[in-house]
Design a protein around this motif. Structure first.
Motif, short mmCIF file in Angstrom:
data_model
loop_
_atom_site.label_atom_id
_atom_site.label_comp_id
_atom_site.label_asym_id
_atom_site.label_seq_id
_atom_site.Cartn_x
_atom_site.Cartn_y
_atom_site.Cartn_z
N HIS A 168 11.54 8.83 -2.13
CA HIS A 168 12.54 8.41 -3.12
C HIS A 168 11.93 7.61 -4.26
CE1 HIS A 168 14.42 9.30 0.72
NE2 HIS A 168 15.28 9.96 -0.04
N GLY A 169 10.69 8.00 -4.62
CA GLY A 169 10.02 7.37 -5.75
C GLY A 169 9.30 6.07 -5.44
N PHE A 170 9.28 5.65 -4.17
CA PHE A 170 8.58 4.42 -3.80
C PHE A 170 7.16 4.73 -3.34
CE2 PHE A 170 12.98 3.09 -3.16
CZ PHE A 170 12.98 1.80 -3.66
N SER A 171 6.22 3.89 -3.76
CA SER A 171 4.89 3.90 -3.15
C SER A 171 4.90 2.89 -2.02
CB SER A 171 3.81 3.53 -4.17
OG SER A 171 3.97 2.17 -4.58
N VAL A 172 3.91 3.00 -1.14
CA VAL A 172 3.79 2.06 -0.03
C VAL A 172 2.36 1.54 0.02
CG1 VAL A 172 3.97 1.74 2.47
CG2 VAL A 172 5.54 3.31 1.30
N ASP A 173 2.25 0.22 -0.06
CA ASP A 173 0.98 -0.48 0.12
C ASP A 173 1.16 -1.42 1.30
OD1 ASP A 173 -0.72 -0.19 -2.68
OD2 ASP A 173 1.44 -0.16 -3.01
N VAL A 174 0.11 -1.64 2.05
CA VAL A 174 0.14 -2.64 3.12
C VAL A 174 -1.08 -3.53 2.93
CG1 VAL A 174 0.13 -3.03 5.61
CG2 VAL A 174 1.34 -1.05 4.68
N VAL A 175 -0.86 -4.84 3.06
CA VAL A 175 -1.94 -5.82 2.96
C VAL A 175 -1.98 -6.65 4.24
CG1 VAL A 175 -1.85 -5.95 0.45
CG2 VAL A 175 -0.59 -7.61 1.81
N ASP A 176 -3.16 -7.13 4.55
CA ASP A 176 -3.41 -8.02 5.68
C ASP A 176 -4.08 -9.26 5.08
OD1 ASP A 176 -4.34 -9.38 7.94
OD2 ASP A 176 -5.16 -7.59 8.89
N MET A 177 -3.35 -10.39 5.13
CA MET A 177 -3.85 -11.62 4.53
C MET A 177 -3.72 -12.77 5.51
SD MET A 177 -1.97 -11.23 0.79
CE MET A 177 -2.46 -12.85 0.21
N GLN A 178 -4.61 -13.74 5.36
CA GLN A 178 -4.56 -14.94 6.19
C GLN A 178 -4.84 -16.16 5.34
OE1 GLN A 178 -6.77 -14.78 9.83
NE2 GLN A 178 -6.50 -16.95 10.26
N ASP A 179 -3.83 -17.04 5.26
CA ASP A 179 -3.97 -18.33 4.58
C ASP A 179 -4.67 -18.21 3.23
OD1 ASP A 179 -2.69 -19.91 6.60
OD2 ASP A 179 -4.50 -19.75 7.81
N MET A 180 -4.09 -17.39 2.35
CA MET A 180 -4.69 -17.22 1.03
C MET A 180 -3.66 -16.70 0.04
SD MET A 180 -6.90 -13.68 1.55
CE MET A 180 -8.28 -14.53 0.88
#
Length: 159
Positions: free
Chosen positions: A78-90
């Motif tokens: 439906h026109g959305f991209s998907v990104d996933v991030v993994d972050m820790q205390d930043m």
């Protein structure tokens, strides 16, 4: 969890978001419909953790942030991209959301937050900007971006 299964799972979510304005009422609806602890939230979180473990999610790294765009915007999503991030205390790099951003916050550490939000959903409206920040531990964050639109601010650092 294969990338194809993940795409089907995401398409089921984005079908419910198609045409909705990205605003505070959408955040309320998401947190009421698929709150942390719900079956859909659990499926999404499990899928993200599996994708990271299998190496097809968050397969890039820069400045201590693991990330990756796993789905480009398509009619299926439906026109959305998907990104996933993994972050820790930043804090990540400052950026603007031309069409808004929908975030699913999945703490990996008890009490971890994303921009001050606990496990669940937050929504940024069109034209909003922020420096994405994970505090109090580690979290995965799934970003749904209408038309995949994101503009990183030149000269912004991730420090």
């Amino acid at each position: 969890m294969s990338p194809q299964d993940f795409r089907r799972l995401i398409a089921g979510v984005t079908a419910q978001l198609d045409g909705r304005p990205l605003d505070a009422s959408l955040a309320g609806w998401l947190n009421a419909t698929w709150p942390a602890g719900s079956a859909t939230y659990g499926e999404l979180a499990d899928a993200c953790r599996a994708g990271v473990a299998e190496g097809w999610l968050c397969n890039r790294e820069h400045g201590g942030i693991r990330f990756g765009r796993v789905i480009k915007p398509t009619p299926e999503t439906h026109g959305f991209s998907v990104d996933v991030v993994d972050m820790q205390d930043m804090a990540g790099p400052h950026h603007v959301h031309p069409h808004g951003e929908i975030d699913l916050i999945m703490p990996l550490s008890d009490g971890a937050t994303f921009d001050g939000h606990p496990a669940g959903w937050c929504v940024y409206g069109p034209g909003s900007a922020h420096r994405p920040t994970v505090a109090h531990g580690q979290a995965l964050v799934l970003y749904l971006l209408p038309q995949g639109a994101i503009e990183f601010t030149h000269g912004a650092s991730a420090a």
